[in-house]
Design a protein around this motif. Structure first.
Motif, mmCIF file in Angstrom:
data_model
loop_
_atom_site.group_PDB
_atom_site.id
_atom_site.type_symbol
_atom_site.label_atom_id
_atom_site.label_comp_id
_atom_site.label_asym_id
_atom_site.label_seq_id
_atom_site.Cartn_x
_atom_site.Cartn_y
_atom_site.Cartn_z
ATOM 1 N N VAL A 76 1.047 -1.216 0.004
ATOM 2 C CA VAL A 76 -0.038 0.092 0.046
ATOM 3 C C VAL A 76 0.777 1.301 -0.159
ATOM 4 O O VAL A 76 0.614 2.279 -0.750
ATOM 5 N N LEU A 77 1.723 1.196 0.917
ATOM 6 C CA LEU A 77 2.940 2.468 1.017
ATOM 7 C C LEU A 77 3.471 2.607 -0.599
ATOM 8 O O LEU A 77 3.539 3.671 -1.231
ATOM 9 N N GLN A 78 3.759 1.588 -1.171
ATOM 10 C CA GLN A 78 4.318 1.579 -2.487
ATOM 11 C C GLN A 78 3.607 2.387 -3.500
ATOM 12 O O GLN A 78 3.890 3.089 -4.304
ATOM 13 N N ARG A 79 2.246 1.861 -3.518
ATOM 14 C CA ARG A 79 1.257 2.336 -4.587
ATOM 15 C C ARG A 79 1.189 3.729 -4.153
ATOM 16 O O ARG A 79 0.918 4.545 -5.120
ATOM 17 N N ALA A 80 0.768 4.095 -2.886
ATOM 18 C CA ALA A 80 0.402 5.643 -2.624
ATOM 19 C C ALA A 80 1.774 6.498 -2.672
ATOM 20 O O ALA A 80 1.542 7.584 -3.416
ATOM 21 N N GLU A 81 2.938 6.032 -2.552
ATOM 22 C CA GLU A 81 4.193 6.976 -2.710
ATOM 23 C C GLU A 81 4.628 7.005 -4.114
ATOM 24 O O GLU A 81 5.102 8.039 -4.789
ATOM 25 N N SER A 82 4.372 5.936 -4.888
ATOM 26 C CA SER A 82 4.486 6.028 -6.545
ATOM 27 C C SER A 82 3.635 6.725 -7.005
ATOM 28 O O SER A 82 3.854 7.975 -8.035
ATOM 29 N N PRO B 100 -2.275 19.666 -7.172
ATOM 30 C CA PRO B 100 -2.886 19.660 -5.962
ATOM 31 C C PRO B 100 -3.669 18.502 -5.388
ATOM 32 O O PRO B 100 -4.789 17.942 -5.861
ATOM 33 N N LEU B 101 -3.041 17.630 -4.476
ATOM 34 C CA LEU B 101 -3.544 16.326 -4.183
ATOM 35 C C LEU B 101 -4.390 16.293 -2.812
ATOM 36 O O LEU B 101 -3.845 16.964 -2.019
ATOM 37 N N ALA B 102 -5.636 15.725 -2.799
ATOM 38 C CA ALA B 102 -6.178 15.459 -1.700
ATOM 39 C C ALA B 102 -5.785 14.044 -0.750
ATOM 40 O O ALA B 102 -5.703 13.303 -1.530
ATOM 41 N N VAL B 103 -5.985 14.172 0.445
ATOM 42 C CA VAL B 103 -5.677 12.702 1.020
ATOM 43 C C VAL B 103 -6.735 11.669 0.616
ATOM 44 O O VAL B 103 -6.349 10.599 0.519
ATOM 45 N N SER B 104 -7.730 12.065 -0.080
ATOM 46 C CA SER B 104 -8.834 11.116 -0.235
ATOM 47 C C SER B 104 -8.221 10.503 -1.584
ATOM 48 O O SER B 104 -8.559 9.393 -2.053
ATOM 49 N N ASP B 105 -7.722 11.184 -2.607
ATOM 50 C CA ASP B 105 -7.063 10.788 -3.738
ATOM 51 C C ASP B 105 -6.065 9.989 -3.536
ATOM 52 O O ASP B 105 -5.931 8.973 -4.358
ATOM 53 N N ILE B 106 -5.077 10.172 -2.696
ATOM 54 C CA ILE B 106 -4.058 9.304 -2.423
ATOM 55 C C ILE B 106 -4.509 8.104 -1.641
ATOM 56 O O ILE B 106 -3.972 6.794 -2.120
ATOM 57 N N ALA B 107 -5.631 7.942 -1.013
ATOM 58 C CA ALA B 107 -6.227 6.640 -0.340
ATOM 59 C C ALA B 107 -6.739 5.781 -1.400
ATOM 60 O O ALA B 107 -6.625 4.948 -1.482
ATOM 61 N N ALA B 108 -7.385 6.505 -2.412
ATOM 62 C CA ALA B 108 -8.020 5.900 -3.468
ATOM 63 C C ALA B 108 -6.879 5.155 -4.380
ATOM 64 O O ALA B 108 -7.212 3.999 -4.851
ATOM 65 N N ALA B 109 -5.954 5.923 -4.714
ATOM 66 C CA ALA B 109 -4.979 5.318 -5.372
ATOM 67 C C ALA B 109 -4.323 4.150 -4.667
ATOM 68 O O ALA B 109 -3.738 3.353 -5.477
ATOM 69 N N ALA B 110 -4.136 4.110 -3.582
ATOM 70 C CA ALA B 110 -3.485 3.180 -2.692
ATOM 71 C C ALA B 110 -4.412 2.022 -2.722
ATOM 72 O O ALA B 110 -3.909 0.819 -2.048
ATOM 73 N N GLY B 111 -5.782 2.246 -2.865
ATOM 74 C CA GLY B 111 -6.671 1.272 -2.472
ATOM 75 C C GLY B 111 -7.209 0.573 -0.871
ATOM 76 O O GLY B 111 -7.401 -0.225 -0.544
ATOM 77 N N VAL B 112 -7.058 1.884 -0.381
ATOM 78 C CA VAL B 112 -7.179 1.726 1.256
ATOM 79 C C VAL B 112 -8.337 3.012 1.467
ATOM 80 O O VAL B 112 -8.329 3.843 0.870
ATOM 81 N N SER B 113 -8.901 2.876 2.569
ATOM 82 C CA SER B 113 -9.860 3.724 2.999
ATOM 83 C C SER B 113 -8.998 5.019 3.764
ATOM 84 O O SER B 113 -7.743 4.879 3.995
ATOM 85 N N ARG C 218 -9.125 6.266 6.640
ATOM 86 C CA ARG C 218 -8.585 5.985 7.969
ATOM 87 C C ARG C 218 -7.413 4.963 7.796
ATOM 88 O O ARG C 218 -6.416 5.082 8.855
ATOM 89 N N GLY C 219 -7.666 4.332 7.012
ATOM 90 C CA GLY C 219 -6.464 3.146 6.877
ATOM 91 C C GLY C 219 -5.028 3.547 6.379
ATOM 92 O O GLY C 219 -4.088 3.259 6.873
ATOM 93 N N LEU C 220 -5.276 4.546 5.429
ATOM 94 C CA LEU C 220 -4.018 5.333 5.062
ATOM 95 C C LEU C 220 -3.316 5.955 6.328
ATOM 96 O O LEU C 220 -2.443 5.932 6.330
ATOM 97 N N GLN C 221 -4.246 6.658 6.947
ATOM 98 C CA GLN C 221 -3.683 7.546 8.084
ATOM 99 C C GLN C 221 -3.014 6.562 8.958
ATOM 100 O O GLN C 221 -1.972 6.769 9.652
ATOM 101 N N LEU C 222 -3.496 5.556 9.520
ATOM 102 C CA LEU C 222 -3.074 4.524 10.509
ATOM 103 C C LEU C 222 -1.864 3.879 9.712
ATOM 104 O O LEU C 222 -0.844 3.801 10.714
ATOM 105 N N LEU C 223 -1.694 3.840 8.604
ATOM 106 C CA LEU C 223 -0.519 3.143 8.153
ATOM 107 C C LEU C 223 0.784 4.122 7.989
ATOM 108 O O LEU C 223 1.678 3.420 8.357
#
Length: 311
Positions: free
Chosen positions: A209-215, A224-237, A239-244
């Motif tokens: 998940v980290l690799q998908r998000a950071e790539s 201009p990226l929102a945290v919701s965009d990053i979570a969707a790209a990484a395939g997690v919620s 809250r899940g992205l924040q905890l990760l």
């Protein structure tokens, strides 16, 4: 066109009528008492949230709620009550909060109490807690907030929503304001009660998940990226992205994105082929002063100093 917010008012002087009133606003429930009971309910019903004030007196009053289709936070205003559900129980006094998660039955006991019940619709919780759009399966949700500060923040937001946004016709009819306020209250509920979907406890997938998000972020540092965009790209919620990021980076997704931008800016400054302003704009900064402040905080020197060193 629907008009004002739907309001409901009920009064009851015995347990049977109190049960009927409670079911009208909570969907399910039964009221019993060791002695006489009186109960007044005032409820404001929106598509995303319902705020219900319950004022009751009596001796040994007991409210058994069925499994709620929505998450409910009880905020005690006067008196005391005991809230019991799966996972334990809590004695609550004025200013205290107690959570009943979606799909969970609860028992509330009091002699005399004034309490607000804030029911948050499933759509907000699903959007923040689930990457797949399904109802989240919560892991050991807390009964009370994990810190006084988060509890106080939740209470302030709930009062603003109930006493300001839902009370003013002009504000209530502004969907953007109302919807964002409900989402902020939902997000604060998640933080205050440390709500976690069981799917977000899967540590085996963390690195992927980290690799998908950071790539994905690295390819879009200037956007201009929102945290919701990053979570969707990484395939997690969300809250899940924040905890990760808390677990693996001791940071947040957006702070890590800022670090990635600043590292890219430093590399460009050391090459010395672009003006400072051009580098900042290319990496998503529209305010050069903000870029300089962040850069100095990260590297202990001004961007121009790095550029001179590179030259």
């Amino acid at each position: 066109m629907p008009g004002a917010l739907l309001r409901q008012r009920f009064a009851a002087a015995n347990a049977e009528d109190a049960t009927t009133a409670v079911r009208s606003v909570l969907g399910d429930g039964a009221v019993t008492a060791d002695g006489g009971v009186s109960l007044e309910i005032l409820s404001a019903v929106d598509d995303g949230v319902t705020v219900t004030r319950i004022a009751s007196s009596g001796r040994g009053v007991r409210l058994d709620t069925g499994p709620s289709p929505e998450l409910v936070v009880f905020a005690v205003r006067e008196g005391r009550l005991t809230l019991a559900r799966s996972g334990g129980s809590a004695d609550l006094g004025p200013g205290d909060l107690g959570l009943v998660p979606t799909g969970t039955a609860a028992e509330l006991r009091w002699d005399g109490v004034v309490v607000d019940a804030v029911s948050i619709g499933a759509s907000s919780m699903v959007r923040l807690l689930s990457a797949e759009g399904r109802p989240p399966r919560l892991s050991d949700a807390r009964i009370t907030p994990q810190s006084p500060e988060l509890g106080e923040l939740w209470d302030r937001l709930a009062r603003v929503l109930a006493g300001t946004v839902l009370e003013a016709p002009d504000l209530y009819q502004r969907d953007l304001v109302r919807a964002q306020m409900i989402d902020v209250l939902a997000a604060t509920t998640i933080e205050a009660f440390d709500l976690v979907d069981r799917a977000d406890s899967d540590l085996d997938r963390d690195e992927a998940v980290l690799q998908r998000a950071e790539s994905w972020m690295r390819e879009r540092l200037g956007e201009p990226l929102a945290v919701s965009d990053i979570a969707a790209a990484a395939g997690v919620s969300l809250r899940g992205l924040q905890l990760l990021y808390q677990r693996k980076r001791a940071s947040t997704p957006l702070l890590h994105l800022r670090s990635m931008r600043l590292e890219a800016a430093r590399a460009a400054l050391l090459r010395g082929t672009e003006p400072v302003g051009a580098i900042a704009r290319r990496l998503g900064y529209t305010n050069l002063g903000r870029f300089s402040a962040h850069y100095r905080e990260a590297f202990g020197e001004a961007p121009s100093a790095t550029q001179r060193a590179g030259a």
